[in-house]
Design an enzyme around this catalytic site. Structure first.
Site, short mmCIF file in Angstrom:
data_model
loop_
_atom_site.label_atom_id
_atom_site.label_comp_id
_atom_site.label_asym_id
_atom_site.label_seq_id
_atom_site.Cartn_x
_atom_site.Cartn_y
_atom_site.Cartn_z
CB SER A 21 -3.67 33.53 -58.50
OG SER A 21 -3.65 34.56 -59.47
CG ASP A 22 -6.83 35.77 -61.84
OD1 ASP A 22 -5.63 35.54 -61.74
OD2 ASP A 22 -7.30 36.92 -62.00
CB CYS A 23 -8.26 29.55 -62.79
SG CYS A 23 -8.09 30.44 -64.35
#
Length: 715
Positions: A483-485
């Site tokens: 999700s962050d990437c």
């Protein structure tokens, strides 16, 4: 001399890629490479690290940087500037510092557009790789003499002063890593009293002084048993039947955190087989060297739950120990008898089906280094001459990294993560005309690295989630959505799509951006938090079943809300607070209309040090409370995070003095060539595992000074 190759698939017929190996980083040794002066420079860097290894524990990642700067023929031509004690920072001073940093960092960009660099996790991934290659008989083939020499160098450099090794390069000594590194050195040819600075004898003394190998935690007991220097009877049960009977159990594979699922999958296969490698003379010697009592007199059942206090972060309740013992007492005897033994025969086959599925969908990279080597060994145990094992061998170079402190096993890299942050920092410089070629190459890499398809076949039955439109942590071939990437990759594209295409290249198609938004939204929970790789759908009480003593909150997928300031992927409260303020500002929240912003800004301001910086210890992650660095030292990366966080909170309008002080520290810390010095580790994972991102020291000071110039000086 060592050389880093970029986007190189080599000639191995057992390796394949979805995007022509964009982002792949592999090291090779060429004895004829480099001039005598260049070799002397590398040796001097290694010697300097050794002499100062207890002052700065992470490496400065100098080897590839030396190579790239020489290939680019980089020479810093912009004069260095400093800010004197009573002097104010001018736009010219800030701009000069930013330009020097940006040009230096641009010279470090790889040929395919990404930024290479170390992303190394703890000190325990390398030894299992060496152990399993020793078991399979491939150690000397995969790692010739020069490779093994650098592995030993790494273990010498990161032995603690008390003789042990920690979970990470800054961590206190523990039994798990000390035993694994000791075994690794013995396999690599060191005698029980050999090694630079008496490494082996000091390591063994630490082990015996702290209870011997019976006190190694659960993961270590299993790895020990695979080698034959421990007994499976002393391990907690990991029945492979879990993968076919899970519908009757409260914990199901699809609800496990993917990293844990992919560790226990091959581990349960090996447990079900009770696999033990060849009992060589060295293994027999280890049985004598690592225990306080004769090996054949150990009551393995009684040591099953033993764990050295240095390793015990997540203590187990008595009820959990009773659960594991009940499986041994009641379940295992049934599975050894007809007709239940038929289930034991089928279960490993089902487990291997899942392992092969994961391997194919990650192009045999696997989700991380721990999972990689376990799956590789499982494939060898299933068929030592089969293609599955050969495909694993072909991807081992993806996990190897070399610095001035030696050769380690890392994650498969942080190429996408680092590049997406680097591009945002460079865009913030507002030097588009100067940095156009760098931005174009970086944008091209980001576009090539987006995952274009979901996992193959009926992926939900294989416990996988959608991945189309996502970005991984490292490269497209990995295939695992994060999700962050995905969020940072998406933001990069949104920033670059508004710039002139003649400068940054062809715009990404809108449909691909919609796909990435779809992935992010699919990972959001009802409470607004976001999970890492798959939706968080398990009850929190299942964490009580976590068999590992070293890690907390790792059994199931969790959703994270950075508004509580705890940073899960960085150290720690500073990292989380910066991300929270960044997100709140994007949502229109300010110091005046949002209590969370006011509390976060006040929290950061109270922590500023006398030199204008901030510095937080990795101990904040495990203790879950803010702990400053020893001696109240500043860390440049954390100072940059805080500076940006305060800018997002509107601090410039209230009182810019703390911002000026922080910017002054960053400007005056810049080195002659435009680089910044390496300080303490700033990455984190799973509460107790610290991660070294070598590019952070370039990305975040550059980014913070750019934000400072645009939003504090110029207005």
């Amino acid at each position: 001399m060592w050389r880093l190759n970029i986007a190189d698939g080599g000639n191995d017929p057992y390796i394949f890629s979805t995007n022509n190996f964009a982002g792949r980083q592999t090291w090779e040794f060429d004895p004829d490479n480099g001039t005598p002066e260049e070799r002397a420079e590398v040796e001097a860097a290694s010697e300097n690290f050794w002499k100062n290894r207890f002052q700065v524990r992470p490496s400065s990642d100098l080897l590839w940087r030396m190579q790239f700067l020489k290939e680019k023929r980089f020479k810093q031509t912009i004069r260095q500037v400093k800010v004197e004690n009573e002097e104010e920072i001018t736009d010219g001073t800030a701009t000069t510092t930013i330009r020097r940093a940006a040009h230096f960092f641009s010279a470090l960009q790889a040929s395919d557009g990404h930024w290479a660099g170390e992303n190394s996790r703890p000190l325990f991934p390398l030894p299992p790789l060496v152990i399993y290659l020793y078991i399979t008989g491939h150690l000397e083939t995969v790692f010739p003499r020069e490779y093994r020499k650098e592995m030993l160098r790494f273990m010498y450099c990161h032995q603690n002063e008390d003789g042990g090794w920690g979970l990470h390069v800054e961590g206190h000594s523990n039994m798990y890593c000390t035993i694994l590194n000791y075994i690794c050195m013995r396999i690599l040819g060191e005698g029980p009293d050999d090694g630079q600075d008496n490494t082996c004898s000091r390591g063994r003394k630490w082990i015996l002084d702290h209870g011997g190998a019976v006190s190694i935690p659960t993961w270590g007991k299993a790895r020990h048993s695979i080698l034959g220097s421990f007994d499976w009877a002393g391990c907690k049960s990991m029945p492979p039947e879990f993968w076919i009977l899970h519908s009757f159990l409260p914990l199901q594979p699809a609800k496990m955190w993917c990293y844990s699922r992919l560790v226990y999958m091959p581990m349960s296969y090996l447990y079900g087989k009770r696999f033990v490698g060849p009992i060589t003379p060295l293994v027999l010697e280890l049985r004598e060297e690592l225990f306080l009592q004769p090996y054949n007199e150990i009551n393995w059942k009684k040591v099953r739950h033993l764990c050295a206090k240095e390793d015990l972060y997540f203590p187990h309740f008595l009820i959990q120990d009773l659960v594991w013992d009940s499986i041994h007492i009641f379940t295992e005897p049934f599975l050894a008898r007809w007709p239940f033994n038929k289930l034991r025969e089928k279960a490993p086959e089902t487990t291997m089906k899942h392992i092969h599925y994961e391997d194919e969908n990650s192009r045999y990279i696997s989700i991380a280094c721990v999972e990689k080597v376990l799956s590789m060994l499982a494939c060898w145990v299933e068929d030592r001459y089969g293609d599955y094992f050969k495909k694993h061998l072909a991807r081992l170079p993806d996990y190897i990294w070399i610095g001035e402190d030696g050769r380690r096993c890392r994650s498969s890299g942080s190429q996408v993560w680092d590049t997406s942050l680097a591009l945002q920092a460079l865009i913030a410089c507002d030097l588009i005309n100067e940095l156009g070629p760098t931005l174009m190459k970086g944008y091209d890499f980001i576009k090539k690295s987006q995952v274009r398809d979901n996992p193959c076949g009926d992926f939900r039955s294989m416990y996988r989630h959608i991945s189309r439109g996502s970005w991984t942590f490292s490269e497209q071939d990995l295939g695992w959505q994060v999700s962050d990437c995905t969020a940072e990759g998406l933001k990069c594209c949104l920033l670059l799509i508004v710039l002139p295409p003649e400068i940054v290249g062809e715009k990404i198609e809108p449909e691909r951006l919609y796909d990435s938004v779809n992935v992010v939204l699919s990972l959001q929970s009802k409470n607004g938090g976001l999970s890492t790789c798959e939706p968080a759908q398990a009850s929190k009480w299942l964490e009580w079943l976590n068999p590992s003593e070293m890690f907390e909150d790792v059994l199931i997928e969790h959703d994270f809300k950075h508004l509580h300031r705890y940073g899960n992927w960085g150290i720690c409260f500073i990292y989380g607070t910066w991300f929270a303020l960044r997100g709140l500002a994007a949502a229109g929240k300010t110091y005046h209309n949002c209590l969370a912003v006011r509390k976060a800004a006040d929290f950061l301001l109270k922590l500023q040090l006398d030199d204008g910086g901030w510095g937080e210890s990795y101990l904040s992650c495990s203790d879950k409370k803010y702990i400053p660095l020893e001696g109240n030292r500043s860390n440049l990366v954390q100072t940059a995070w805080t500076l940006m966080g305060l800018i997002h909170s509107g601090q410039a309008e209230r009182d810019p003095t703390p911002l000026h002080r922080a910017a002054k520290l960053l400007i005056n810390s810049q080195m002659e060539d435009g680089d910044f010095p390496q300080h303490e580790i700033t990455g984190a994972s799973m509460r107790t595992l610290m991660i070294h991102y070598s590019n952070y020291r370039n990305i975040f000071p550059l980014w913070a000074l750019s934000e400072y110039r645009q939003r504090v000086l110029l207005p």
